[in-house]
Design an enzyme around this catalytic site. Structure first.
Site, PDB file in Angstrom:
ATOM      1  N   ILE A  93      -9.516  -3.868 -21.371  1.00 59.67           N
ATOM      2  CA  ILE A  93     -10.682  -3.329 -20.669  1.00 59.67           C
ATOM      3  C   ILE A  93     -11.246  -2.210 -21.523  1.00 59.67           C
ATOM      4  O   ILE A  93     -10.505  -1.342 -21.995  1.00 59.67           O
ATOM      5  CB  ILE A  93     -10.293  -2.843 -19.266  1.00 59.67           C
ATOM      6  CG1 ILE A  93      -9.951  -4.069 -18.417  1.00 59.67           C
ATOM      7  CG2 ILE A  93     -11.417  -2.043 -18.630  1.00 59.67           C
ATOM      8  CD1 ILE A  93      -9.524  -3.764 -17.010  1.00 59.67           C
ATOM      9  N   LEU A  94     -12.539  -2.258 -21.763  1.00 61.54           N
ATOM     10  CA  LEU A  94     -13.183  -1.260 -22.614  1.00 61.54           C
ATOM     11  C   LEU A  94     -13.806  -0.176 -21.735  1.00 61.54           C
ATOM     12  O   LEU A  94     -14.428  -0.474 -20.711  1.00 61.54           O
ATOM     13  CB  LEU A  94     -14.241  -1.944 -23.483  1.00 61.54           C
ATOM     14  CG  LEU A  94     -13.638  -2.981 -24.450  1.00 61.54           C
ATOM     15  CD1 LEU A  94     -14.702  -3.930 -24.978  1.00 61.54           C
ATOM     16  CD2 LEU A  94     -12.903  -2.282 -25.599  1.00 61.54           C
ATOM     17  N   ASN A 108     -20.002 -11.370 -23.970  1.00 63.21           N
ATOM     18  CA  ASN A 108     -18.655 -11.804 -23.576  1.00 63.21           C
ATOM     19  C   ASN A 108     -18.721 -13.224 -23.025  1.00 63.21           C
ATOM     20  O   ASN A 108     -19.773 -13.663 -22.554  1.00 63.21           O
ATOM     21  CB  ASN A 108     -18.122 -10.859 -22.491  1.00 63.21           C
ATOM     22  CG  ASN A 108     -16.709 -11.194 -22.050  1.00 63.21           C
ATOM     23  OD1 ASN A 108     -15.837 -11.515 -22.875  1.00 63.21           O
ATOM     24  ND2 ASN A 108     -16.449 -11.141 -20.746  1.00 63.21           N
ATOM     25  N   HIS A 110     -16.712 -15.501 -20.083  1.00 65.09           N
ATOM     26  CA  HIS A 110     -15.771 -15.378 -18.971  1.00 65.09           C
ATOM     27  C   HIS A 110     -15.591 -16.760 -18.347  1.00 65.09           C
ATOM     28  O   HIS A 110     -16.566 -17.473 -18.119  1.00 65.09           O
ATOM     29  CB  HIS A 110     -16.306 -14.388 -17.932  1.00 65.09           C
ATOM     30  CG  HIS A 110     -15.361 -14.202 -16.791  1.00 65.09           C
ATOM     31  ND1 HIS A 110     -14.209 -13.443 -16.890  1.00 65.09           N
ATOM     32  CD2 HIS A 110     -15.370 -14.698 -15.534  1.00 65.09           C
ATOM     33  CE1 HIS A 110     -13.563 -13.483 -15.748  1.00 65.09           C
ATOM     34  NE2 HIS A 110     -14.235 -14.240 -14.902  1.00 65.09           N
TER      35      HIS A 110
HETATM   36  C1  GRF Z   1     -11.230 -18.044 -22.651  1.00 66.44           C
HETATM   37  O1  GRF Z   1     -11.014 -18.800 -21.509  1.00 66.44           O
HETATM   38  C2  GRF Z   1     -12.293 -17.002 -22.404  1.00 66.44           C
HETATM   39  O2  GRF Z   1     -13.280 -17.409 -21.503  1.00 66.44           O
HETATM   40  C3  GRF Z   1     -11.489 -15.872 -21.799  1.00 66.44           C
HETATM   41  O3  GRF Z   1     -10.266 -15.881 -22.479  1.00 66.44           O
HETATM   42  C4  GRF Z   1     -10.022 -17.179 -23.000  1.00 66.44           C
HETATM   43  C5  GRF Z   1      -9.846 -17.020 -24.475  1.00 66.44           C
HETATM   44  O4  GRF Z   1      -9.487 -18.196 -25.120  1.00 66.44           O
HETATM   45  N1  GRF Z   1     -12.235 -14.639 -21.869  1.00 66.44           N
HETATM   46  P1  GRF Z   1      -9.550 -18.278 -26.691  1.00 66.44           P
HETATM   47  O5  GRF Z   1      -8.719 -17.128 -27.250  1.00 66.44           O
HETATM   48  O6  GRF Z   1     -10.987 -18.182 -27.124  1.00 66.44           O
HETATM   49  O7  GRF Z   1      -8.949 -19.604 -27.040  1.00 66.44           O
END
Ligand code: GRF
Length: 217
Positions: A93-94, A108, A110
């Site tokens: 968390i930033l 980002n 998500h």
């Molecule tokens: C992904 O599901 C992304 O949405 C979430 O963390 C996961 C990271 O996967 N924030 P990766 O390291 O890109 O394979």
């Protein structure tokens, strides 16, 4: 006025790095200036090194406070002078000061259809709620966790018999489509934020594009 210089990004990861990889493999008109991880053992670092990308680790455990870690991370990022900071599975968390410093230039991904299911364990929670549609969101980062102007979303069905793993895999395949897509729009200077809503201007017609939603089969 569009700038002619190619834009550069710094990608932050903590683990596997499959989104980072999808971005690199998309051969976008962007320069990946560096990949930075808070964990030296992040699997994605090996791939970045193989590709000749500058790699750095800033281990959060080496800092007495979140603020001290954030400051060191910000300094490392700024040394590469990126136009955009790309969070790709970065699991820290930033703090507000960090987010404010990179306001409008940090993005980002998500694994949910925000604003549903911010935070962790999104796939488990989607199954527990019995939602029929799930997905992923690319958004600009604001101080509230997993919130901010939405650049693109991908929707997938939740199927009978799904478990956390099958649902996660279906969503991840779409993450690998929308993150490069969103970054291409950024590279082409097509993202416009108006009243907290992101529009993608159509470079050819000059109007608005509606392609910010991908529906998976
Ligand atoms: C992904 O599901 C992304 O949405 C979430 O963390 C996961 C990271 O996967 N924030 P990766 O390291 O890109 O394979």
């Amino acid at each position: 006025m569009k700038s002619t210089a190619i834009k550069s990004i710094v990608i932050l990861i903590s683990g596997r790095g499959s989104n980072m990889r999808s971005i690199v493999e998309a051969r976008l008109p962007l320069r990946v200036a560096a990949v930075i991880s808070n964990r030296a053992d992040a699997a994605g670092l090996g791939y970045a090194r193989e590709k000749g990308i500058a790699v750095e680790t800033i281990d959060h455990r080496g800092f007495p406070t979140r603020e001290a870690f954030d400051a060191a991370l910000a300094a490392a990022i700024e040394r590469h002078r990126p136009d955009l900071v790309v969070l790709a599975g970065f699991m820290r968390i930033l703090g507000d000061a960090f987010v404010a410093r990179f306001a409008g230039r940090m993005i980002n991904i998500h694994p949910s259809l925000l604003p549903m299911f911010p935070g962790l364990h999104t796939h488990r929670r989607a199954l527990e709620e019995g939602v029929k549609v799930h997905g992923a969101t690319v958004h600009f980062v604001t101080p509230s966790l997993d919130h901010g102007p939405i650049v693109a979303q991908a929707a997938v069905p939740v199927l009978p018999g799904d478990d956390e793993q099958t649902l996660a895999a279906r969503v991840l395949a779409q993450e690998h489509r929308i993150y490069p897509m969103a970054l291409r729009w950024f590279a082409e200077e097509r993202l416009v934020i108006r009243d907290g809503v992101v529009r993608v201007t159509d470079s050819k017609a000059g109007g608005d594009d509606t392609a910010q939603l991908l529906m998976a089969p």
